[in-house]
Design an enzyme around this catalytic site. Sequence first.
Site, short mmCIF file in Angstrom:
data_model
loop_
_atom_site.label_atom_id
_atom_site.label_comp_id
_atom_site.label_asym_id
_atom_site.label_seq_id
_atom_site.Cartn_x
_atom_site.Cartn_y
_atom_site.Cartn_z
N LYS A 18 0.83 -1.21 0.00
CA LYS A 18 0.00 0.00 0.00
C LYS A 18 0.87 1.27 0.00
O LYS A 18 1.97 1.26 0.57
CB LYS A 18 -0.84 -0.06 1.28
CG LYS A 18 -1.74 1.09 1.56
CD LYS A 18 -2.41 0.86 2.90
CE LYS A 18 -3.17 2.08 3.37
NZ LYS A 18 -2.34 3.23 3.71
N LYS A 23 7.55 0.94 1.64
CA LYS A 23 8.21 0.10 0.61
C LYS A 23 9.60 0.63 0.27
O LYS A 23 10.56 -0.13 0.24
CB LYS A 23 7.40 0.09 -0.69
CG LYS A 23 6.05 -0.54 -0.61
CD LYS A 23 5.33 -0.45 -1.93
CE LYS A 23 4.95 0.94 -2.35
NZ LYS A 23 4.00 1.61 -1.46
N LYS A 49 6.03 8.39 -8.06
CA LYS A 49 6.51 9.33 -7.03
C LYS A 49 8.03 9.55 -7.16
O LYS A 49 8.58 10.51 -6.63
CB LYS A 49 6.18 8.73 -5.65
CG LYS A 49 5.73 9.71 -4.61
CD LYS A 49 5.04 9.02 -3.42
CE LYS A 49 5.97 8.27 -2.52
NZ LYS A 49 5.40 7.75 -1.28
N ASP A 136 -1.24 -0.31 -4.74
CA ASP A 136 -2.68 -0.04 -4.69
C ASP A 136 -3.33 -0.41 -6.01
O ASP A 136 -4.43 -0.93 -6.06
CB ASP A 136 -2.93 1.44 -4.40
CG ASP A 136 -2.36 1.83 -3.05
OD1 ASP A 136 -1.31 2.48 -3.04
OD2 ASP A 136 -2.96 1.45 -2.04
P1 ADP Z 1 6.23 3.95 0.38
O1 ADP Z 1 7.44 3.77 -0.45
O2 ADP Z 1 5.53 2.66 0.68
O3 ADP Z 1 5.27 4.97 -0.19
P2 ADP Z 1 8.05 5.17 2.25
O4 ADP Z 1 9.13 4.18 2.31
O5 ADP Z 1 8.28 6.41 1.45
O6 ADP Z 1 6.68 4.50 1.81
O7 ADP Z 1 7.72 5.53 3.77
C1 ADP Z 1 6.77 6.52 4.13
C2 ADP Z 1 7.24 7.21 5.40
O8 ADP Z 1 7.21 6.28 6.48
C3 ADP Z 1 8.67 7.73 5.33
O9 ADP Z 1 8.71 9.01 5.92
C4 ADP Z 1 9.47 6.74 6.15
O10 ADP Z 1 10.59 7.34 6.77
C5 ADP Z 1 8.45 6.30 7.18
N1 ADP Z 1 8.73 4.93 7.69
C6 ADP Z 1 8.86 3.79 6.97
N2 ADP Z 1 9.08 2.73 7.78
C7 ADP Z 1 9.10 3.21 9.05
C8 ADP Z 1 9.30 2.62 10.35
N3 ADP Z 1 9.48 1.30 10.51
N4 ADP Z 1 9.26 3.46 11.44
C9 ADP Z 1 9.05 4.79 11.29
N5 ADP Z 1 8.86 5.40 10.11
C10 ADP Z 1 8.88 4.63 8.99
MG MG Z 2 7.92 4.60 -2.31
#
Ligand code: ADP
Ligand code: MG
Length: 277
Positions: A18, A23, A49, A136
Amino acid sequence: MTKNDKRQTKVKLAVYGKGGIGKSTTSCNISVALAKRGKKVLQIGCDPKHDSTFTLTGFLIPTIIDTLQEKDYHYEDVWPEDVIYKGYGGVDCVEAGGPPAGAGCGGYVVGETVKLLKELNAFDEYDVILFDVLGDVVCGGFAAPLNYADYCLIVTDNGFDALFAANRIAASVREKARTHPLRLAGLIGNRTSKRDLIEKYVEAVPMPVLEVLPLIEDIRVSRVKGKTLFEMAEYDPSLNYVCDYYLNIADQILARPEGVVPNDAPDRELFSLLSDF
Ligand code: ADP
Ligand code: MG
């Protein structure tokens, strides 16, 4: 090691989940963990993104789509160094990019990215290729990395929405596994100390849980700093325990787990399974 042995060690991963679940954060740290284990790693951000590799490089690298536009879509004018950037720990980074917001198809971009990298012979150089994909929308284009992957990994928290998305991804893996040698390596729980719903889900839809990471403030901060936890741990060894989560996932992948071809749960069943009513 003979040439053939080397080929056998190659592994292609597709990370789904999601939006906002973690990720890219997880992908970057797994990539570094794999590099720490001596592997040559390429991470390909497939989310429009285009921030997948941000914590590896510390900046938003030019995307394949930007580069192709600049070269008037003359693929033959694109060189590997135009699109492949060096990240922390020696991890190579690519961002597919996306079409203009509200126009075109992001999935198409993913397909073009894979095509271009193949034309550049970039696929043959790496021990591990990791696709970081959004989960998603599993339309044909965004499902394309599953055509190339040996393993799918799904990042989820302990909540309904992420597990619902995970179930849709599991369905895509099942479909692709009919025609491709693809397995679901398992779930990576993220940003949760609770795992009751994750456990409920894997009881209904059996699949391994590779690791469950809690919410860790330093992981949130790593995004802002543009650094992986491994780079942060160089200055602050108290963060080594966080790196261990990612090393554990990397070691499981390198052990070539059997994984599963999942049987996703019907939507209505999943609603009642994960709800209190
Ligand atoms: P996605 O790639 O799934 O869209 P991201 O990796 O960009 O998500 O993460 C979204 C946000 O959540 C980022 O700001 C990241 O630093 C934070 N984040 C991810 N994993 C953790 C975790 N285990 N604890 C705290 N913050 C986290
Ligand atoms: Mg991402």
